[in-house]
Each structure stands twice: as C-alpha cells, then as structure tokens.
Write an enzyme that holds these catalytic residues in place. Sequence first.
Site, PDB file in Angstrom:
ATOM      1  N   HIS A  58      11.942  -4.879  14.563  1.00 15.80           N
ATOM      2  CA  HIS A  58      11.312  -5.660  15.658  1.00 15.80           C
ATOM      3  C   HIS A  58      11.243  -4.444  16.897  1.00 15.80           C
ATOM      4  O   HIS A  58      10.020  -4.453  17.585  1.00 15.80           O
ATOM      5  CB  HIS A  58      12.317  -6.633  16.243  1.00 15.80           C
ATOM      6  CG  HIS A  58      12.041  -7.921  15.728  1.00 15.80           C
ATOM      7  ND1 HIS A  58      10.832  -8.761  15.638  1.00 15.80           N
ATOM      8  CD2 HIS A  58      12.819  -8.989  15.285  1.00 15.80           C
ATOM      9  CE1 HIS A  58      11.005  -9.821  15.046  1.00 15.80           C
ATOM     10  NE2 HIS A  58      12.314  -9.908  14.763  1.00 15.80           N
ATOM     11  N   GLU A 112      16.311  -6.453  12.825  1.00 15.41           N
ATOM     12  CA  GLU A 112      16.140  -6.112  14.267  1.00 15.41           C
ATOM     13  C   GLU A 112      15.583  -4.862  14.607  1.00 15.41           C
ATOM     14  O   GLU A 112      14.910  -4.501  15.597  1.00 15.41           O
ATOM     15  CB  GLU A 112      17.568  -6.181  14.927  1.00 15.41           C
ATOM     16  CG  GLU A 112      18.162  -7.604  14.799  1.00 15.41           C
ATOM     17  CD  GLU A 112      17.385  -8.676  15.422  1.00 15.41           C
ATOM     18  OE1 GLU A 112      16.731  -8.828  16.198  1.00 15.41           O
ATOM     19  OE2 GLU A 112      17.537 -10.030  14.709  1.00 15.41           O
TER      20      GLU A 112
END
Length: 336
Positions: free
Chosen positions: A209, A206
Amino acid sequence: MSCLRGTDSTAAGIWAAEHRSNWSSSRSDHGLSKLAYHAAVAGQAVFTSQDLRDHCAAWIDAELPAGVRRQLHRTINEGRSGRVLAGLTLLLALCGWIGGGEEGARRAVVGCLPAPAAAGGARRSMRQRPDARGLTPLDAPELYALVSFICQRAGLRHMPDLYVLDAEEGMNAFALGTPDDAVVTLTAGLLRGMSPAEVAAILAHEIAHVCNDDASKMAVAASLQRAIQVASVMTLASLHGARRAHPLAWLPYSAPAIAELLCLGLSRIRELAADAFALELIGDAHTLAGALEKLERHHTGTKGAPFAHASDTALATYLLSHPATEQRVGFVRDLA
C-alpha cells in the site's frame, strides 16, 4: 471489462453539451439523457474481483509465467484506478455544469483537490495516539529485519516507522502516509495470533500500500466525493424554482450515491493491487492466503470454513470497501 463503462462517452457528452444552446431540441435531450445514464450506471459498473479472476484464468490457460501475470494485473489495476478517479472528476464537473454551466464545472473541479500532505504527517499522527507505541530495532529486532528485507525487495527508499497497539486484542494492521513518510501499525492481537511467516505476509501487504501510494489516491477520491456532495446540494438549490425543468435535474440527487460506489470500488481495486504486490514481495501464495483466511475467521467468529458467511449478492459486493476474502484468496492463488 472496463471499470467504468462509458467514461469516454461521458467525457464526449460533457464537451458536446457545453457547446449546445438549444435545450428544447429532441436530439439534444437524447444526448443529455444518454450522458446522465452513463454517469448513473458508472457506480454499478465498478470493477469487482471476479472480473480480474476471469483475466487470471485466461492467463493461466495461456500458460503465462506467474511474474508476467502479476505484472499484467498491476498494469490493469493502475488503469482502472485512473478511470475511477476520472469518473469521479467527470461526475463532479457534470454536477457543477448543470447548475452553473461551463464556469460552474470549472469551479467545482478546481476547488476540490486536497492540499499536499505536510511532511511527517503520518508519523506525527501516530505519535499523538496515546494507545500507540513506537517500536525501535532494539525493541523488535526480528520484526525490523523483516520489514527492512521487504522494503528492499519493494524498492522503498525510506523504511516506514513501526507502531504496535498494545491494548488492541483484535487482529489488524494498517499503513499511513506516502512512500517518503509512512507508518505501519500492527495490533498486539495480530502479533500474538499469527505465525512469523503470516506476519510477514501482512507486512508485505501494508508495505505494498505504501509503495503504491494508495493513501494519496484514496485522499484524492475522498476529496472528490465530498466536492460532489457539496456541488449536488448547490446545484439543487440553484435549480429550485426554475421556470423550466433541467433535463438532468435528477442527477444531483443520485450523484453522491454514485460517488460513494466509485470510492468503494477504488478501495477494492487498491486492496487487490496490494495483495498482488505482496505476493511478489514474499513469493508465498499459501502463506498470504492463510493469513487472509485467519483474519476472516477472526473477524467473523467462524471456526470452520472461513467463508461460511460470505455474501455472494451483487449489492453486497458493491458496498464493500474490501473484496470478499474468498475472492481475494482465490485471486492470490490464481496469481501464484
């Protein structure tokens, strides 16, 4: 293998078509038909993870170090992401040009890009969710220390805020925002169902990202997709009842579907890029692959082999927002 075969040919075709006025000539019709063909097959030529695995196999055969393989992968993926966004822009310009010529193409493209996100938007959106609970270093000191370590490895200047969805038993995680304004959210089910090392792998994915600013890339792609839908409808309306059939009159019917395929392809590209970056951040391919397999078992309800229900059909691959887990796991291990 290029993500968008014929993108350069499409760009050249648009330029040439804008400077031709003789629609009846066979040469012009042939060029326009070729241009339309390139736009139509763009969605079918969207990159899949098997293509990159072929690259990985070649790199392994060449005995390139793992760090070099990962850097090559990131360079290739960034280039492919740019070509997908360029393909969406060209498709939008083409739809506008069919209905309104050069001015129609210009208006279609200029009016479609999203406004810059407001500062603090990601944090504000999570604070407004009644099911989300913000975490502080006092609430989860070990989790905060882990995120801080990963952010330092990633070179992320602003540490994301952490939230947990206490009532969510499913195993999931997601990131919102930009590198300067990010939120990472985990479900209670994921925190209970994964080991600390596996949670670290998910957090690394994450945070990757966030570092890659994937939310902004996908926001631009979504804006282009919506604009293509609008431009297609307007173009079809302008062509309705025309005395002479336009050689590309069929393209506005197909453009929204092509745009959808391109957006899904971009999403798959960004997921693989986040997997590769996460591997750089934690340096443990086995744990990252295990976390992906555990998520697959959880979401598919399989207790044995995690890929028992994986689909190998090309059509199913094109309609996925994420690469198949089996492909992702093999890809991670190839880059280890």
